[in-house]
Design an enzyme around this catalytic site. Structure first.
Site, short mmCIF file in Angstrom:
data_model
loop_
_atom_site.label_atom_id
_atom_site.label_comp_id
_atom_site.label_asym_id
_atom_site.label_seq_id
_atom_site.Cartn_x
_atom_site.Cartn_y
_atom_site.Cartn_z
N LYS A 62 0.81 -1.27 0.09
CA LYS A 62 -0.07 0.04 0.01
C LYS A 62 0.76 1.39 -0.08
CE LYS A 62 -3.69 -0.41 2.81
NZ LYS A 62 -4.70 -0.57 3.90
N GLU B 188 1.10 -4.89 4.22
CA GLU B 188 -0.14 -5.29 5.47
C GLU B 188 -0.59 -6.86 4.95
OE1 GLU B 188 -2.65 -1.58 6.62
OE2 GLU B 188 -3.67 -3.09 5.60
N LYS B 189 -0.81 -7.55 5.92
CA LYS B 189 -1.43 -8.90 5.71
C LYS B 189 -3.10 -8.53 4.98
CE LYS B 189 -2.52 -13.11 7.51
NZ LYS B 189 -1.93 -13.87 6.41
N HIS C 8 -15.54 -3.47 6.16
CA HIS C 8 -14.85 -2.22 6.31
C HIS C 8 -15.94 -1.55 7.23
CE1 HIS C 8 -12.92 1.86 5.29
NE2 HIS C 8 -13.99 2.22 5.84
N GLU D 62 -10.53 4.13 10.49
CA GLU D 62 -11.23 3.17 9.56
C GLU D 62 -10.62 1.75 10.11
OE1 GLU D 62 -12.42 5.18 5.47
OE2 GLU D 62 -10.47 3.94 5.51
N GLU E 239 -6.62 3.05 8.70
CA GLU E 239 -6.20 4.37 8.35
C GLU E 239 -7.06 5.17 8.93
OE1 GLU E 239 -6.58 6.18 4.64
OE2 GLU E 239 -8.23 5.37 4.15
N ARG F 212 -10.31 14.33 7.84
CA ARG F 212 -11.45 15.29 7.13
C ARG F 212 -12.72 14.96 7.29
NH1 ARG F 212 -12.81 11.60 3.01
NH2 ARG F 212 -10.80 10.26 2.39
N VAL G 57 -16.96 11.56 2.49
CA VAL G 57 -18.13 11.53 1.63
C VAL G 57 -19.43 11.06 2.27
CG1 VAL G 57 -19.06 10.36 -0.83
CG2 VAL G 57 -16.61 11.07 -0.29
#
Ligand code: ADP
Ligand code: ADP
Ligand code: MG
Length: 465
Positions: A163, A205-206, A213, A279, A293, A297, A300
């Site tokens: 990533k 990352e695994k 999510h 998240e 992460e 901000r 959406v």
């Protein structure tokens, strides 16, 4: 001063539906509004809604919405005393937050140092670990070279994700199934990250398979932090959310309480100021959740939280960033019912989601209890081709999830955006799907479903045309 705030004129350094959303909040607070626009956006709905409009440059984002100098000049010419960055563009750019503060203006977001700490994903993982928040097994920071990535991947086990530390919007993520993949993809990922984000840093990352999510909305005033519960965003295409809900129907209230507490701990560990989202990936098989992460901000999908909590997060973030204390304690924040948001993009689902800017030749907005449409459209609007394809978001609320899906279906049937294809047919199909109705989904579910059902979307598209 408007409603006891330390600011009176807000410049919106963004475009599209979020610019319209911020203008609405600013007006409710009694603030004057300045909308900066590129030459392609002089006719936008945000330009029509704002008190003042300033053209800051050509259509290309690098020459307008990403041009910090042009935005700051516009602010000084208009006498704006605060800047709201929206999402995307400069919203998570610490240098911009610094420049805004150095110009003596209020940035409606966290302090630049918090963005530095949390906005870069590899650094944020370390911060999360230090705050006792579980992270996905992976590298300690950005990786130095391919060998380090290889050793790590072999230790944690394949598949792994490579990533971009500066990535966002689902971009800059690769899956490696083998050592060969790592050797091939790591250098690619790094040079792509450099080109896309101006930062070549990557980490490993695994891959959590069949994960959900789930994320937590927080708001901090620099001293205290509260949460507004969770959202689930497992329906994704190319790792970008398309359908979001609040709350997650997949977790128990016990798990929810742990998740929300961990997000608050993390935000408190950096004295968080402003609205933010922590998240996580949730592994249903083990009941474990892992931090992925933090978005420093407004997001959406913030409206689904507003609908279940009866709060205005954009007003909330403006207030705290303008120096007010949090207006609510955690005990005063309650949730009720279930909300769903779908992202209406100017894309053709029957044609591999090809972007399709065009002219809106007719607009019918669904109305009724528990229906909200946050958008950038008007009849006759010509959608410029230079920006991302989000036109608006249809949000519904109902007492429970099943009723919210029913309401979504009827609201989608009453929504009309004529003149161009949109993702609306996709959402009608999803709302009618048994697995979606049973909430038996994960972050890779929709892509697989799309592969199996491309025919149906093509036919729906033809029927709608
Ligand atoms: P959210 O996290 O708010 O749910 P997304 O992840 O889709 O939504 O991102 C919000 C918007 O910001 C999208 O338009 C996306 O393309 C853009 N974006 C997010 N992060 C970045 C980044 N690092 N660079 C460029 N654009 C970004
Ligand atoms: P972005 O900044 O682009 O939003 P995220 O790190 O939030 O990037 O990841 C976006 C999506 O990619 C997640 O919602 C999930 O679907 C997928 N993803 C990210 N990391 C992992 C992981 N370790 N395992 C499985 N899926 C992942
Ligand atoms: Mg994300």
């Amino acid at each position: 001063m408007a409603q006891g705030l330390s600011i009176k004129k807000l410049l919106i350094a963004n475009r599209g539906e979020i610019a319209c959303r911020v203008i609405r909040a600013a007006k409710e607070l009694g603030l004057e509004t300045v909308q900066v626009v590129s030459e392609a956006d002089t006719d936008s709905l945000a330009a029509r809604l704002a008190d003042e409009v300033k053209v800051i440059g050509p259509p290309h984002p690098a020459k307008s919405y990403l041009d910090a100098g042009a935005i700051l000049s516009a602010a000084s010419e208009c006498g704006a005393d605060a800047i709201h960055p929206g999402y995307g563009f400069l919203s998570e750019n610490a240098g911009f937050a610094d420049a805004v503060a150095s110009a003596g203006l209020t940035f409606i977001g966290p302090l630049a140092n918090t963005i530095r700490l949390m906005g870069e994903k590899a650094a944020a993982r370390a911060q999360a670990r230090d705050a006792g928040v579980p992270t996905v097994p992976g590298s300690d920071g950005v990786i130095k070279d391919v060998d380090e990535a290889l050793t790590l991947a072999e230790t944690i086990g394949f598949p792994v994700m490579i990533k971009a530390s500066a990535g966002g919007g689902g971009r800059g993520i690769r899956v490696a199934e083998s050592s060969d993949d790592v050797r091939r993809l790591a250098p690619q990922a790094s040079s792509e990250a450099e080109a896309a984000f101006g930062d070549s840093g990557i980490y490993v990352e695994k891959q959590i398979e069949k994960a959900r999510h789930i994320e937590v909305q927080v708001l901090g005033d620099g001293f205290d932090v509260v949460h507004f519960f969770d959202r689930e965003c497992s329906l994704q295409r190319r790792r970008q959310k398309v359908w979001e809900e609040a709350p997650s129907a997949a977790i128990s209230d016990t798990v929810r309480a742990r998740l929300c507490a961990s997000a608050v701990d993390l935000a408190k560990s950096v004295n968080y100021l402003g609205a933010g989202t922590v998240e996580y990936l949730y592994d249903e098989a083990t009941g474990e959740f892992y931090f992925i992460e933090m978005n420093t901000r407004i997001q959406v999908e913030h409206p689904v939280t507003e609908m279940i909590c009866g709060t205005d997060l954009v007003i909330g973030m403006i207030r705290v960033c303008a120096g007010q204390k949090l207006a609510l304690t955690q005990d005063e924040i309650a949730r009720t019912g279930h909300a769903i948001e779908v992202r209406l993009n100017a894309e053709d689902p029957a044609n591999n989601f090809m972007p399709f800017p065009g002219i809106v030749t007719g607009l019918r907005v669904p109305k009724g209890d528990g229906i909200r449409f946050d958008h950038m459209l008007y009849d006759g609007y010509e959608i410029p081709p230079f920006y991302d394809s989000l036109l608006g978001k249809l949000i519904v609320w109902a007492p429970d999830r099943a009723q919210a899906i029913t309401r979504l279906t009827s609201a989608l049937r009453n929504l009309g955006i004529d003149g161009l294809p949109t993702t609306a047919p996709l959402f009608l199909a999803l709302a009618g799907n048994a697995e979606v109705q049973a909430n038996a989904v994960h972050t890779a579910w929709m892509e697989t479903w799309l592969e199996r059902n491309s025919d149906m979307l093509t036919k729906q598209g033809e029927a709608a045309a």
